[in-house]
Design a protein around this motif. Sequence first.
Motif, PDB file in Angstrom:
ATOM      1  N   GLY A  61       0.784  -1.231   0.000  1.00  0.00           N
ATOM      2  CA  GLY A  61       0.000   0.000   0.000  1.00  0.00           C
ATOM      3  C   GLY A  61       0.813   1.276   0.000  1.00  0.00           C
ATOM      4  N   GLY A  62       2.099   1.188  -0.373  1.00  0.00           N
ATOM      5  CA  GLY A  62       2.930   2.374  -0.387  1.00  0.00           C
ATOM      6  C   GLY A  62       3.320   2.885   0.985  1.00  0.00           C
ATOM      7  N   VAL A  63       3.094   2.086   2.023  1.00  0.00           N
ATOM      8  CA  VAL A  63       3.444   2.478   3.387  1.00  0.00           C
ATOM      9  C   VAL A  63       4.875   2.027   3.681  1.00  0.00           C
ATOM     10  N   PRO A  64       5.792   2.935   4.039  1.00  0.00           N
ATOM     11  CA  PRO A  64       7.191   2.553   4.270  1.00  0.00           C
ATOM     12  C   PRO A  64       7.340   1.568   5.426  1.00  0.00           C
ATOM     13  N   PHE A  65       8.237   0.610   5.237  1.00  0.00           N
ATOM     14  CA  PHE A  65       8.570  -0.374   6.272  1.00  0.00           C
ATOM     15  C   PHE A  65       9.993  -0.061   6.735  1.00  0.00           C
ATOM     16  N   VAL A  66      10.112   0.508   7.916  1.00  0.00           N
ATOM     17  CA  VAL A  66      11.416   0.863   8.472  1.00  0.00           C
ATOM     18  C   VAL A  66      11.832  -0.212   9.472  1.00  0.00           C
ATOM     19  N   SER A  67      12.988  -0.839   9.227  1.00  0.00           N
ATOM     20  CA  SER A  67      13.484  -1.870  10.137  1.00  0.00           C
ATOM     21  C   SER A  67      14.870  -1.488  10.643  1.00  0.00           C
ATOM     22  N   ASN A  68      15.309  -2.152  11.704  1.00  0.00           N
ATOM     23  CA  ASN A  68      16.598  -1.832  12.321  1.00  0.00           C
ATOM     24  C   ASN A  68      17.780  -2.222  11.436  1.00  0.00           C
ATOM     25  N   THR A  69      17.589  -3.260  10.632  1.00  0.00           N
ATOM     26  CA  THR A  69      18.634  -3.704   9.708  1.00  0.00           C
ATOM     27  C   THR A  69      18.027  -3.817   8.310  1.00  0.00           C
ATOM     28  N   ILE A  70      18.880  -4.108   7.320  1.00  0.00           N
ATOM     29  CA  ILE A  70      18.399  -4.197   5.939  1.00  0.00           C
ATOM     30  C   ILE A  70      17.345  -5.278   5.795  1.00  0.00           C
ATOM     31  N   LYS A  71      17.581  -6.416   6.456  1.00  0.00           N
ATOM     32  CA  LYS A  71      16.646  -7.538   6.380  1.00  0.00           C
ATOM     33  C   LYS A  71      15.857  -7.611   7.683  1.00  0.00           C
ATOM     34  N   PRO A  72      14.556  -7.363   7.635  1.00  0.00           N
ATOM     35  CA  PRO A  72      13.758  -7.301   8.864  1.00  0.00           C
ATOM     36  C   PRO A  72      13.520  -8.669   9.495  1.00  0.00           C
ATOM     37  N   THR A  73      13.147  -8.646  10.751  1.00  0.00           N
ATOM     38  CA  THR A  73      12.853  -9.862  11.497  1.00  0.00           C
ATOM     39  C   THR A  73      11.355 -10.148  11.487  1.00  0.00           C
ATOM     40  N   ARG A  74      11.010 -11.327  11.964  1.00  0.00           N
ATOM     41  CA  ARG A  74       9.600 -11.697  12.088  1.00  0.00           C
ATOM     42  C   ARG A  74       8.855 -10.681  12.944  1.00  0.00           C
ATOM     43  N   ASN A  75       9.403 -10.329  14.103  1.00  0.00           N
ATOM     44  CA  ASN A  75       8.717  -9.406  15.010  1.00  0.00           C
ATOM     45  C   ASN A  75       8.520  -8.032  14.379  1.00  0.00           C
ATOM     46  N   GLU A  76       9.494  -7.573  13.613  1.00  0.00           N
ATOM     47  CA  GLU A  76       9.354  -6.282  12.944  1.00  0.00           C
ATOM     48  C   GLU A  76       8.260  -6.343  11.888  1.00  0.00           C
ATOM     49  N   SER A  77       8.154  -7.466  11.192  1.00  0.00           N
ATOM     50  CA  SER A  77       7.115  -7.587  10.164  1.00  0.00           C
ATOM     51  C   SER A  77       5.724  -7.628  10.797  1.00  0.00           C
ATOM     52  N   LEU A  78       5.582  -8.335  11.909  1.00  0.00           N
ATOM     53  CA  LEU A  78       4.294  -8.364  12.604  1.00  0.00           C
ATOM     54  C   LEU A  78       3.890  -6.950  13.036  1.00  0.00           C
ATOM     55  N   GLU A  79       4.856  -6.220  13.558  1.00  0.00           N
ATOM     56  CA  GLU A  79       4.593  -4.837  13.983  1.00  0.00           C
ATOM     57  C   GLU A  79       4.192  -3.971  12.793  1.00  0.00           C
ATOM     58  N   TYR A  80       4.913  -4.129  11.686  1.00  0.00           N
ATOM     59  CA  TYR A  80       4.617  -3.329  10.492  1.00  0.00           C
ATOM     60  C   TYR A  80       3.212  -3.585   9.976  1.00  0.00           C
ATOM     61  N   TYR A  81       2.850  -4.847   9.755  1.00  0.00           N
ATOM     62  CA  TYR A  81       1.536  -5.145   9.176  1.00  0.00           C
ATOM     63  C   TYR A  81       0.398  -4.800  10.137  1.00  0.00           C
ATOM     64  N   ARG A  82       0.655  -4.917  11.427  1.00  0.00           N
ATOM     65  CA  ARG A  82      -0.363  -4.510  12.401  1.00  0.00           C
ATOM     66  C   ARG A  82      -0.577  -2.992  12.355  1.00  0.00           C
ATOM     67  N   ARG A  83       0.515  -2.237  12.289  1.00  0.00           N
ATOM     68  CA  ARG A  83       0.397  -0.779  12.236  1.00  0.00           C
ATOM     69  C   ARG A  83      -0.263  -0.310  10.945  1.00  0.00           C
ATOM     70  N   VAL A  84       0.035  -0.977   9.834  1.00  0.00           N
ATOM     71  CA  VAL A  84      -0.627  -0.646   8.575  1.00  0.00           C
ATOM     72  C   VAL A  84      -2.125  -0.873   8.697  1.00  0.00           C
ATOM     73  N   THR A  85      -2.509  -1.988   9.305  1.00  0.00           N
ATOM     74  CA  THR A  85      -3.920  -2.319   9.482  1.00  0.00           C
ATOM     75  C   THR A  85      -4.628  -1.282  10.337  1.00  0.00           C
ATOM     76  N   ILE A  86      -3.982  -0.882  11.425  1.00  0.00           N
ATOM     77  CA  ILE A  86      -4.579   0.112  12.330  1.00  0.00           C
ATOM     78  C   ILE A  86      -4.666   1.480  11.671  1.00  0.00           C
ATOM     79  N   ALA A  87      -3.543   1.926  11.100  1.00  0.00           N
ATOM     80  CA  ALA A  87      -3.498   3.264  10.505  1.00  0.00           C
ATOM     81  C   ALA A  87      -4.475   3.410   9.345  1.00  0.00           C
TER      82      ALA A  87
END
Length: 326
Positions: A61-87
């Motif tokens: 959806g064009g929403v930026p995914f910012v992670s701590n490293t170049i390759k994100p972790t499972r927990n970061e992806s869960l956080e990202y998709y949850r925040r996209v859903t909420i926002a």
Amino acid sequence: MKSVFDIIIVGAGPIGLACALEAKRKGLQYLIIEKGALVNSLYNYPVNMTFFSTSEKLEIGGVPFVSNTIKPTRNESLEYYRRVTIASGLSLHLFEEVKTISQEEELFTVHTSKDKYTTSNIIIATGFYDLPFLLNIPGEALPKVTHYYKDPHFYAFQKVLVIGASNSAVDAALETYRKGAEVTMVIREKDIGERVKYWVRPDIINRVKEGTINAFFNSTVAAIRENEVDINTNDGLVTIANDWVIAMTGYQPNLTFLEKIGIKLSADEVRKPLYDTDTHETNIKGIYLAGVICGGMDTHSLFIENSREHAVKIIDNILHHKMAVL
């Protein structure tokens, strides 16, 4: 009286969410129905998993995914998709399973474990992580056997058998070994899988070479018992002591569900669903496929990064049909 949806989206994985974002952007009335948790497949990934893809390739959806490293972790992806859903205020029902789909004239009725819904169109974006390939051997149903690996601490100081040589199998072997487990791998092929993440593959190869992780190549598991496992090897049947079996044998899409609702599959072993590659509409007008499910048994050809475009194709086609009727 309940309203008629423009679209029911089956599956709240990244691609199902991408379809919902596009539907909402185009002003269509939609609902996501998911039998498990939000992005259920990702939730069931190993706790410490790192994606092969970079974060921008997992964006929807064009929403930026910012992670701590170049390759994100499972927990970061869960956080990202949850925040996209909420926002985005996406409309979804979780822990509600679609059981059957019926059709009357140009409308579909989606029957779930909790209710039923009427819709003009359906998008099936169910992925492939829910159905593991079974070994079909004695003892596979024992409580000590799992086809899903979550966390290594549970296996500390235990005798663990890991079946397979994919990314998930290698992660399970390395992580449980480093928590103090006595790890044995059973691998059908002659070597560790070529698709294993490039920064992990040398690690597992070296652990096998030095003998800290035992491995049987060109081998299969013959039987599982409460305290032992039988292994078919090139040197004959080998029996080893065992506490737990982590069977990372792969997963498959629920193609039976597609067949049940009338979607045609190819006659070969890939069993690829029949759909228009320009619109993703199946042989049933008004039912679309998105994401990995499009590849049938070829689950290695489609990923989040090359399936995101499905959402735009599908929603544009649905909107085209809707405008043509008006």
